[in-house]
Design a protein around this motif. Sequence first.
Motif, PDB file in Angstrom:
ATOM      1  N   PRO A   1       0.816  -1.216   0.000  1.00  0.00           N
ATOM      2  CA  PRO A   1       0.000   0.000   0.000  1.00  0.00           C
ATOM      3  C   PRO A   1       0.850   1.267   0.000  1.00  0.00           C
ATOM      4  O   PRO A   1       1.911   1.312   0.619  1.00  0.00           O
ATOM      5  N   ILE A   2       0.372   2.265  -0.715  1.00  0.00           N
ATOM      6  CA  ILE A   2       0.994   3.590  -0.740  1.00  0.00           C
ATOM      7  C   ILE A   2      -0.120   4.579  -0.415  1.00  0.00           C
ATOM      8  O   ILE A   2      -0.910   4.937  -1.285  1.00  0.00           O
ATOM      9  N   TYR A   3      -0.224   4.973   0.840  1.00  0.00           N
ATOM     10  CA  TYR A   3      -1.286   5.882   1.262  1.00  0.00           C
ATOM     11  C   TYR A   3      -0.850   6.623   2.505  1.00  0.00           C
ATOM     12  O   TYR A   3       0.182   6.258   3.086  1.00  0.00           O
ATOM     13  N   GLN A   4      -1.492   7.560   2.915  1.00  0.00           N
ATOM     14  CA  GLN A   4      -2.531   8.456   2.477  1.00  0.00           C
ATOM     15  C   GLN A   4      -1.934   9.448   1.487  1.00  0.00           C
ATOM     16  O   GLN A   4      -0.989  10.143   1.814  1.00  0.00           O
ATOM     17  N   ILE A   5      -2.508   9.540   0.322  1.00  0.00           N
ATOM     18  CA  ILE A   5      -2.051  10.483  -0.690  1.00  0.00           C
ATOM     19  C   ILE A   5      -3.255  11.143  -1.340  1.00  0.00           C
ATOM     20  O   ILE A   5      -4.369  10.633  -1.275  1.00  0.00           O
ATOM     21  N   SER A   6      -3.016  12.279  -1.957  1.00  0.00           N
ATOM     22  CA  SER A   6      -4.092  13.059  -2.573  1.00  0.00           C
ATOM     23  C   SER A   6      -4.703  12.321  -3.757  1.00  0.00           C
ATOM     24  O   SER A   6      -4.009  11.603  -4.482  1.00  0.00           O
TER      25      SER A   6
END
Length: 188
Positions: free
Chosen positions: A58-63
């Motif tokens: 996962p790659i988050y929290q992103i816009s």
Amino acid sequence: MKRSALIELYAPGIVLFDPVRLSGFISDERIRETNIFEAFLDDELLGRKAINQGVVCPIYQISEREYSVFLMTQDDGLANLPEPIFVYPGFPLAITSDVLIVSDLNALLDWDADFFLDYRAQYDSRLPSNDYIDVEPGMYSLTVRGYAALREQPSKLGYGLELVRVQALPEISDGASIDDLDFELEGR
């Protein structure tokens, strides 16, 4: 060989996965609901297991916006890349098929095994929130690099993926959490 993906997020994060591995994990763990993300949140050990076994990254929290996601190889003109905003090494990633799905979190919020397991055939009916990259089957140590001001990618913001083949997946320490990493690119 498809080395890059362009996705538009409709949920605040990206997830990387091999659909065959994820489907097998869901079956092996007897996850019945289609909201896999919620299952991972409800059972933190299950979510950690999926990450540690290289099933999801996962790659988050992103816009919520458009991002380029691309493999970083010596053949791809790395000299033309700007300085990365961040470099996060050591993520386990296992590929069984030769498809690495790059999707917003909706892939896990409403899992559709039939669609993702036959992704290339379904490609023309996909939403802009998912794409794929060709990756040879194997076990990898993944380094994620964040970039702004990309010049040779469709989006100025993006993530470079460096895959190093390994004999055993890298281990993530018990105290480490994906939540401790800042993957945001906008405004940096």
